[in-house]
Design a protein around this motif. Sequence first.
Motif, PDB file in Angstrom:
ATOM      1  N   ALA A 224       0.847  -1.196   0.000  1.00  0.00           N
ATOM      2  CA  ALA A 224       0.000   0.000   0.000  1.00  0.00           C
ATOM      3  C   ALA A 224       0.881   1.244   0.000  1.00  0.00           C
ATOM      4  O   ALA A 224       1.967   1.249   0.598  1.00  0.00           O
ATOM      5  N   LYS A 225       0.400   2.291  -0.666  1.00  0.00           N
ATOM      6  CA  LYS A 225       1.091   3.576  -0.663  1.00  0.00           C
ATOM      7  C   LYS A 225       0.080   4.688  -0.894  1.00  0.00           C
ATOM      8  O   LYS A 225      -1.020   4.457  -1.415  1.00  0.00           O
ATOM      9  N   LEU A 226       0.475   5.898  -0.518  1.00  0.00           N
ATOM     10  CA  LEU A 226      -0.394   7.054  -0.676  1.00  0.00           C
ATOM     11  C   LEU A 226      -0.291   7.603  -2.090  1.00  0.00           C
ATOM     12  O   LEU A 226       0.755   7.536  -2.729  1.00  0.00           O
ATOM     13  N   ALA A 227      -1.406   8.159  -2.565  1.00  0.00           N
ATOM     14  CA  ALA A 227      -1.432   8.789  -3.887  1.00  0.00           C
ATOM     15  C   ALA A 227      -2.397   9.956  -3.838  1.00  0.00           C
ATOM     16  O   ALA A 227      -3.271  10.030  -2.959  1.00  0.00           O
ATOM     17  N   LEU A 228      -2.227  10.895  -4.769  1.00  0.00           N
ATOM     18  CA  LEU A 228      -3.091  12.069  -4.856  1.00  0.00           C
ATOM     19  C   LEU A 228      -4.210  11.825  -5.851  1.00  0.00           C
ATOM     20  O   LEU A 228      -4.000  11.255  -6.914  1.00  0.00           O
ATOM     21  N   GLN A 229      -5.391  12.296  -5.495  1.00  0.00           N
ATOM     22  CA  GLN A 229      -6.564  12.114  -6.348  1.00  0.00           C
ATOM     23  C   GLN A 229      -6.772  13.365  -7.193  1.00  0.00           C
ATOM     24  O   GLN A 229      -7.315  14.368  -6.733  1.00  0.00           O
TER      25      GLN A 229
ATOM     26  N   LEU B 175      -6.595  15.697  -2.435  1.00  0.00           N
ATOM     27  CA  LEU B 175      -6.994  14.661  -1.505  1.00  0.00           C
ATOM     28  C   LEU B 175      -6.165  13.406  -1.746  1.00  0.00           C
ATOM     29  O   LEU B 175      -5.915  13.026  -2.886  1.00  0.00           O
ATOM     30  N   ALA B 176      -5.777  12.790  -0.637  1.00  0.00           N
ATOM     31  CA  ALA B 176      -4.970  11.589  -0.732  1.00  0.00           C
ATOM     32  C   ALA B 176      -5.855  10.357  -0.593  1.00  0.00           C
ATOM     33  O   ALA B 176      -6.904  10.398   0.058  1.00  0.00           O
ATOM     34  N   PHE B 177      -5.425   9.280  -1.206  1.00  0.00           N
ATOM     35  CA  PHE B 177      -6.104   7.991  -1.057  1.00  0.00           C
ATOM     36  C   PHE B 177      -5.053   6.899  -1.003  1.00  0.00           C
ATOM     37  O   PHE B 177      -3.869   7.136  -1.251  1.00  0.00           O
ATOM     38  N   ILE B 178      -5.500   5.708  -0.657  1.00  0.00           N
ATOM     39  CA  ILE B 178      -4.590   4.576  -0.519  1.00  0.00           C
ATOM     40  C   ILE B 178      -4.675   3.731  -1.781  1.00  0.00           C
ATOM     41  O   ILE B 178      -5.776   3.346  -2.201  1.00  0.00           O
ATOM     42  N   GLN B 179      -3.489   3.469  -2.367  1.00  0.00           N
ATOM     43  CA  GLN B 179      -3.410   2.654  -3.579  1.00  0.00           C
ATOM     44  C   GLN B 179      -2.743   1.322  -3.229  1.00  0.00           C
ATOM     45  O   GLN B 179      -1.626   1.295  -2.701  1.00  0.00           O
ATOM     46  N   LEU B 180      -3.448   0.223  -3.505  1.00  0.00           N
ATOM     47  CA  LEU B 180      -2.914  -1.115  -3.296  1.00  0.00           C
ATOM     48  C   LEU B 180      -2.394  -1.659  -4.623  1.00  0.00           C
ATOM     49  O   LEU B 180      -2.989  -1.416  -5.679  1.00  0.00           O
TER      50      LEU B 180
END
Length: 314
Positions: A98-103, A108-113
């Motif tokens: 998992a890592k953080l990414a910008l939407q 806004l940040a979200f979690i990318q698997l």
Amino acid sequence: METRAHHVLIGAFTIGAFLLALAFVLWMSKSGVDKRYADYDIVFSEAVTGLSVGGLVQYNGIKVGEVRELHLATDDPRKVIARVRLDANAPVRQDTRAKLALQGVTGLAFIQLSGGAPSSPPLLPTRERPVPVIPSEESALSKLLASGSDIVVTANDLLLRMSEMLSAENVDRVSATLEHLDQLSGALADQRGDIGTAVHQLAEATAAMKKTLATIDTMANSTNALVRDDARKLIQTADAALASVNKMAESAGLLVEDNRAAIGAFSNQGLRQIGPTVLELRETLRSLKQLSDKLGASDSLLLGRDQPKEFQQK
């Protein structure tokens, strides 16, 4: 009184049955919810700026759940634990990361698997960890935020250099250079006829040089062929001479082999007879020399030399 007591019992029984039915419905609904979703913990070792409860959780760009809780780790406040609820059908495996990414541009940040090879086993809860933990990776967002100060310093330095490049002195130099280029272009335009003639002459000289090179190449090929042929003939002649010498040597060898017995007999007997013959020859020569000396001494008698003079009377 009895009628009233029966009504109380009936009401109590009805209420109890309703509560049991409600509890059964809630239990079934909870069981259904538990079957449709699964909870996971994601431990981040970086700031989760822009991530909030209710944030998206995507798996390779597809929404599979949302963030349920966010809190700091009790043993290490530098870590952030995000409790996420994912679809039960999401292919979360032991190598999933998992890592953080910008939407988009909203910030806004979200979690990318990502990850999850087919050969990797699924990530399931255990007795030690009822809620499985998905490892995290450093995101591009954190790298960008970490290098933000460096980017600002680099941009400031770039702007300063651009300001120095566009100073008044450099602008004057660029203007002078452009003016010189304009003058040069005008001079070239005036001499375009001479330039065309020079280019034409250069083309003719190039063509003549090509012809000369072709002639030299032809002469070189002829010389190479002549030298190659003469060398081949010379080698053939030398081979023939060597073959003749070899044949003569072989013939001499055969001759010696055939007359080896005669040569041996001559060596044993002939050489012994030569010695006395030579001695006799020496004696003969000595005798001839003595005879010659005697003849030389008496040559006056033979040739009439020193004859006595006649006596003359006075």
